[in-house]
Each structure stands twice: as C-alpha cells, then as structure tokens.
Design an enzyme around this catalytic site. Structure first.
Site, mmCIF file in Angstrom:
data_model
loop_
_atom_site.group_PDB
_atom_site.id
_atom_site.type_symbol
_atom_site.label_atom_id
_atom_site.label_comp_id
_atom_site.label_asym_id
_atom_site.label_seq_id
_atom_site.Cartn_x
_atom_site.Cartn_y
_atom_site.Cartn_z
ATOM 1 N N THR A 177 36.078 -19.446 0.123
ATOM 2 C CA THR A 177 36.519 -18.727 -1.064
ATOM 3 C C THR A 177 36.437 -17.251 -0.705
ATOM 4 O OG1 THR A 177 36.382 -18.479 -3.448
ATOM 5 C CG2 THR A 177 34.282 -18.617 -2.295
ATOM 6 N N ALA A 182 44.791 -23.777 -8.008
ATOM 7 C CA ALA A 182 45.853 -24.659 -7.519
ATOM 8 C C ALA A 182 45.991 -25.877 -8.431
ATOM 9 C CB ALA A 182 45.547 -25.096 -6.090
ATOM 10 N N SER A 183 44.865 -26.319 -9.002
ATOM 11 C CA SER A 183 44.912 -27.470 -9.913
ATOM 12 C C SER A 183 45.830 -27.176 -11.096
ATOM 13 C CB SER A 183 43.515 -27.786 -10.461
ATOM 14 O OG SER A 183 42.564 -27.798 -9.450
ATOM 15 N N HIS A 234 44.849 -33.635 -2.694
ATOM 16 C CA HIS A 234 43.604 -33.238 -3.356
ATOM 17 C C HIS A 234 43.443 -34.009 -4.676
ATOM 18 C CE1 HIS A 234 40.870 -30.441 -5.572
ATOM 19 N NE2 HIS A 234 40.330 -30.360 -4.361
ATOM 20 N N ASP A 263 51.741 -28.076 -2.457
ATOM 21 C CA ASP A 263 50.363 -27.614 -2.598
ATOM 22 C C ASP A 263 49.879 -27.167 -1.215
ATOM 23 O OD1 ASP A 263 47.673 -27.224 -2.882
ATOM 24 O OD2 ASP A 263 47.189 -29.283 -3.454
HETATM 25 N N1 PLP Z 1 44.704 -28.503 -3.199
HETATM 26 C C1 PLP Z 1 44.089 -28.470 -2.016
HETATM 27 C C2 PLP Z 1 44.832 -28.910 -0.788
HETATM 28 C C3 PLP Z 1 42.760 -28.019 -1.919
HETATM 29 O O1 PLP Z 1 42.150 -27.997 -0.735
HETATM 30 C C4 PLP Z 1 42.085 -27.615 -3.098
HETATM 31 C C5 PLP Z 1 40.693 -27.154 -3.039
HETATM 32 O O2 PLP Z 1 40.086 -27.033 -2.015
HETATM 33 C C6 PLP Z 1 42.776 -27.679 -4.309
HETATM 34 C C7 PLP Z 1 44.069 -28.131 -4.331
HETATM 35 C C8 PLP Z 1 42.120 -27.262 -5.595
HETATM 36 O O3 PLP Z 1 42.031 -25.871 -5.622
HETATM 37 P P1 PLP Z 1 41.635 -25.094 -6.942
HETATM 38 O O4 PLP Z 1 40.147 -25.037 -6.967
HETATM 39 O O5 PLP Z 1 42.265 -23.739 -6.799
HETATM 40 O O6 PLP Z 1 42.172 -25.858 -8.091
#
Ligand code: PLP
Length: 499
Positions: A101, A167-168, A211, A290
């Site tokens: 992070t 990202a979620s 993820h 993603d």
């Molecule tokens: N997508 C991938 C490939 C990830 O590695 C991660 C977290 O490590 C996420 C999504 C989720 O990220 P966020 O915490 O920004 O939602």
C-alpha cells in the site's frame, strides 16, 4: 507557545481564539511532520508485526471521551504508548504480505490540503477544481499507462476516468453499469419480460483466480458469477470463456459481464485480454479489467505486453494506492462509455441540480456514495513532485529486487519458484508437502522479523513475498532471505524422520 490547551475555546474574543488555534495547529502539525519523518526513516527498527493480543487497546483508554480539552502534546505521547504497539508496519521493508500500500511525502501533504479544503465534490458546482483536476489527472495517468485514447476525456467523446475508493468499488460499479446496459438491451427485444425475470437470467464471468471482491460484486449485485478455470499458465483464455458463454446461453441464461485480471492476487498471473476481449465484444458482454496491483507497472513501457488487447475492454481499473506512491485511497477507473453507469445511478433531486449540468462530469453518478474527497490532489502532487521518470525508476527497482530474491530462492535446492516472476511478487515454496510450507510460514510470522502471507493454487500451498516498502533496498532482500533460509533449516530438521 499559544498558552491555550486543546481546541474550541470560547473566550469572548473570537479573533484571538481563531489566531491562537491556528498557532496551535502550526505547532501541532510541525511536530507531526517531524514525527512522521522520524517514524518512516527509522521504520526498520520496529517489529513489523505487533505482538499484542485482541483487546489490548481498551484497557489503555478511558471509558469515555474527555469533557475538557486535552493538550495535543499528551495525545502525541499516547500515539507511541497506545497506538504504535498495535500497528502492523506496512511501510517497513520487512513487510512482504498481501500487496503494497503506497506511501509518499507528496501524497501525505496533499491529504493535508484535501483535509483543509474539505469540500465534497459530488457535482461540478460543489467544487469545480475537485472535478476538473480529477478529469485532467485521469488523462495524465491514462497517458502514462499507454491506455488507448478511447478511455480518455481528452478524446473529446464521453469517455474518461474517475477516482474510486478501491478496486472492489470499481468492479462493482462496472458490474452495475453492465447490468443496466444489458437490461436495456434485453427489454428492447422482450418488452413483455419483467426486470426481475431478466436479471435472474444474468450471469457474469471471471477466472477462479480473480480477487474475492469480484465474486463479492456478483453477490452485492444479485447476479450469478461463474468462476472459470485458467490454463496451465494461470491465464483465463478466450476459448474457456466462449465455451462457458455458449453453455449458459443454451440454458437460457444471459451473459452480461466479465472481469479479466491483470496481476492476480495469488500469484500475479495475467488473463488473456486479447482473447477474452474478442469474445466479450462478439457476445455483447461488458469486459472490465482489474489490474489493481500490476497496473502501476504499466507506466513502464516494457511491461505493457501484459495489457495487450486492452482496447477491447469497456472499463479498466488499477490502484495507484498500491504501487504508485499515492496513499490510500486512490483507485483509478476509466470508462469508455460512462453513460451506462451514469444512467444506472442517476437520481437527480432538486438540491443537487446546477446550471452547468452536462458540461462537466458530476462524479456522484460515477460512484456509489454521494460524497467524495479531493483525491486528485494526491495524484497531482505525486506526479509533479516525482515526475514520470522517478515513478518508473521506483517500479523498476522493486521488480529488480524481486528478481534478486528469486535468484536466491533458485540457488537453494531445497526451494522452488511457484510462478513466473514478472512484477515485485515472488511465489515460492519448499520442495515437498503443503504441510512443511505451512510450518515454515507459521515460523516466519511467529518469529516476527518479516511478515508474509501464503496462497494456494490448485491445491499447492506456497509463500508469497511481495516487495512493498518504498524504503526497500538490496540489503533488506538479503536479510529477508536469510531469515527464511535459516527458519527453513529448523523446519526441515524437525521434519526429518526420527525427530
Ligand atoms: N483486485 C486485485 C487483483 C487485488 O489484488 C486486490 C487487492 O489486493 C483487489 C482487487 C482489491 O483491492 P481494493 O482493496 O482496492 O478493493
């Protein structure tokens, strides 16, 4: 020294009160800047994983908030006494868990300014600079990544970028956009079908290495998600997706959304965008990319072969807050045609309307919450104060350190590499059973010098070492390897027959 203790005094002289508060703020902030610089400069000296037990904190705090203001000096003292013992030091070069992070001084300072302006930029008029800087920063960033112009606002069309929190959220927002787009299309063909009837047939796709937030987006969106098997390079292929779409369509289901991951969390594998994109385009399925972690590396042209086919996607997302020195939260998302998302969320009460509507994005329609912080300040400060060249150098340094660690693993015959190292993540294991690797990981984390997390793919358990810290140097990599190697001696000695 101000002479005032705490904030919020009312002495009957408001001008004096405000001045005294500002003086106090300057002292407090100066002290905090010193503390932060000191903390980060000496972070190696702190144990990366705290040794506290659940519930450690409550006994250290009073039962209730203080009635009278306290001195900021006392609060600062309590940061070291109460907070730091329970902090996992993500910025330590000994921290190799999850993914990084980000952390940088320009982003920390930008967050201070964001806190000072404290606007809520849900519409253009609610703070024009907040929206307009975001539009331009997302273009700068998109160009740095080499994204096709069809994703950028400077293309002059509808496209553009938006900063989501995570990202979620981006995956979920794209899913909702895809759902709205497909619903409209199906209703045009079948005006007699109810929304419920149509949505109950919707099905989305991703690799089973996507993820967990991807599957969760399906649960939140109330749609079926099919997780598909990647190939032996752990890449989701077009053929697999096409077959699944064919089978589901034959069952009367309606494919509407697919997520391709560039840089999976487990082992940093890459889905095949060229193939999956072609299938999605042919079948009218929204393709979301993603690239939460690996996306930052695409600022280095030599890594961009991993995103070949990106022009076929409808939306693309990565987290500058992971690996591009912009502190959490800053998740960059681009939409080729934001209309589907904007229309899916468009609720327009009178108190949020303004005269300039339509001439600039009202970002509240591009996201789930109404409120939004001035997050583009962080991007602006980081991109200007580092420059693209230093950001690239930072990514390359981490990748080189991952290869340095990989070479140490490969040189030791007891170990094997689990998956090709392409970014700053090394997946490795002791040759042998899962159990012995589980023991090794337990020992590493219990020892507390470094911190790693494991993963499992197709029943093979392995350890993941991510280079996370901005301060990581070759000597840190050597130290982490020494720790792993000597704990492996212990684990293997214990596992020997007769022990
Ligand atoms: N997508 C991938 C490939 C990830 O590695 C991660 C977290 O490590 C996420 C999504 C989720 O990220 P966020 O915490 O920004 O939602």
């Amino acid at each position: 020294m101000s002479g005032i203790q705490g904030f919020g005094h009312i002495s009957g002289d408001p001008v004096r009160d405000l001045r005294m508060e500002a003086e106090q703020f300057k002292e407090f902030a100066t002290e905090m800047a010193d503390y932060i610089a000191n903390y980060l400069e000496n972070i190696r000296e702190r144990q990366v994983l705290p040794k506290v037990s659940p519930g450690y904190l409550r006994p250290l705090l009073p039962d209730e908030a203080p009635q009278k203001p306290e001195k900021w000096q006392d609060v600062m003292a309590d940061v070291e006494r109460i907070i730091m013992p329970g902090v996992t030091h993500w910025q330590s070069p000994r921290f190799h868990a999850y993914f990084p992070t980000a952390n940088s001084y320009p982003a920390i300072v930008a967050d201070m300014l964001c806190g000072a302006i404290a606007c809520i930029g849900f519409s253009w008029i609610s703070s024009p600079a907040c929206t307009e800087l975001e539009v331009v920063m997302m273009d700068w960033l998109g160009k740095m990544l080499g994204l096709p112009v069809e994703f950028l606002a400077c293309s002059g069309g509808k496209a553009g970028g938006v900063i989501q929190g995570t990202a979620s959220e981006a995956t979920f927002v794209a899913l909702l956009g895809a759902k709205a787009r497909k619903l409209r299309e199906v209703k045009e063909q079948h005006p007699d079908w109810s929304d419920y009837e149509i949505i109950s047939k919707f099905v989305a796709y991703a690799s089973n290495l996507a993820h967990s937030s991807v599957e969760r987006a399906g649960l939140l969106g109330g749609v079926k998600f099919h997780l598909l098997e990647p190939d032996d390079k752990l890449s989701l292929r077009g053929e697999t997706l096409e077959q699944a779409i064919k089978e589901d369509t034959a069952k009367g289901l309606i494919p509407f959304y697919a997520v391709a991951t560039l840089g999976t969390t487990s082992c940093c594998s890459y889905d095949n965008l060229e193939e999956t994109g072609a299938v999605c385009n042919k079948e009218g399925v929204w393709l979301h990319v993603d690239a939460a972690y690996a996306g930052s590396a695409f600022i280095c042209p030599e890594t961009r072969h991993h995103m070949k086919g990106v022009e076929l996607a409808d939306s693309f997302n990565f987290n500058p807050h992971k690996w591009m020195l912009v502190n959490f939260d800053c998740s960059a998302m681009w939409l080729k045609d934001p209309d589907a998302v904007v229309n899916a969320f468009n609720v327009d009460p009178l108190y949020l309307k303004h005269d300039q509507q339509g001439s600039a994005p009202d970002y509240r329609h591009w996201q789930i919450p109404l409120g939004r912080r001035f997050r583009s300040l962080k991007l602006w400060f980081v991109m200007r104060l580092y420059g693209v060249q230093n950001l690239q150098a930072y990514i390359r340094k981490h990748i080189a350190q991952a290869h340095e660690f990989e070479a140490l693993v490969r040189k030791d015959e007891r170990f094997e590499i689990f998956h090709e190292v392409t970014m700053a993540l090394v997946c490795f294991r002791l040759k042998g059973s899962n159990e012995i690797n589980e023991n090794l990981l337990k020992r590493i984390n219990a020892n507390g010098v470094i911190h790693l997390v494991p993963s499992k793919v197709r029943d093979t358990y392995f350890l993941r070492l991510a280079i996370c810290s901005r301060f990581s140097e070759s000597s840190d990599i050597q130290l982490s390897w020494k720790e792993i190697s000597s704990l492996a001696d212990e684990v293997l000695a214990e596992a020997r027959p007769g022990k």
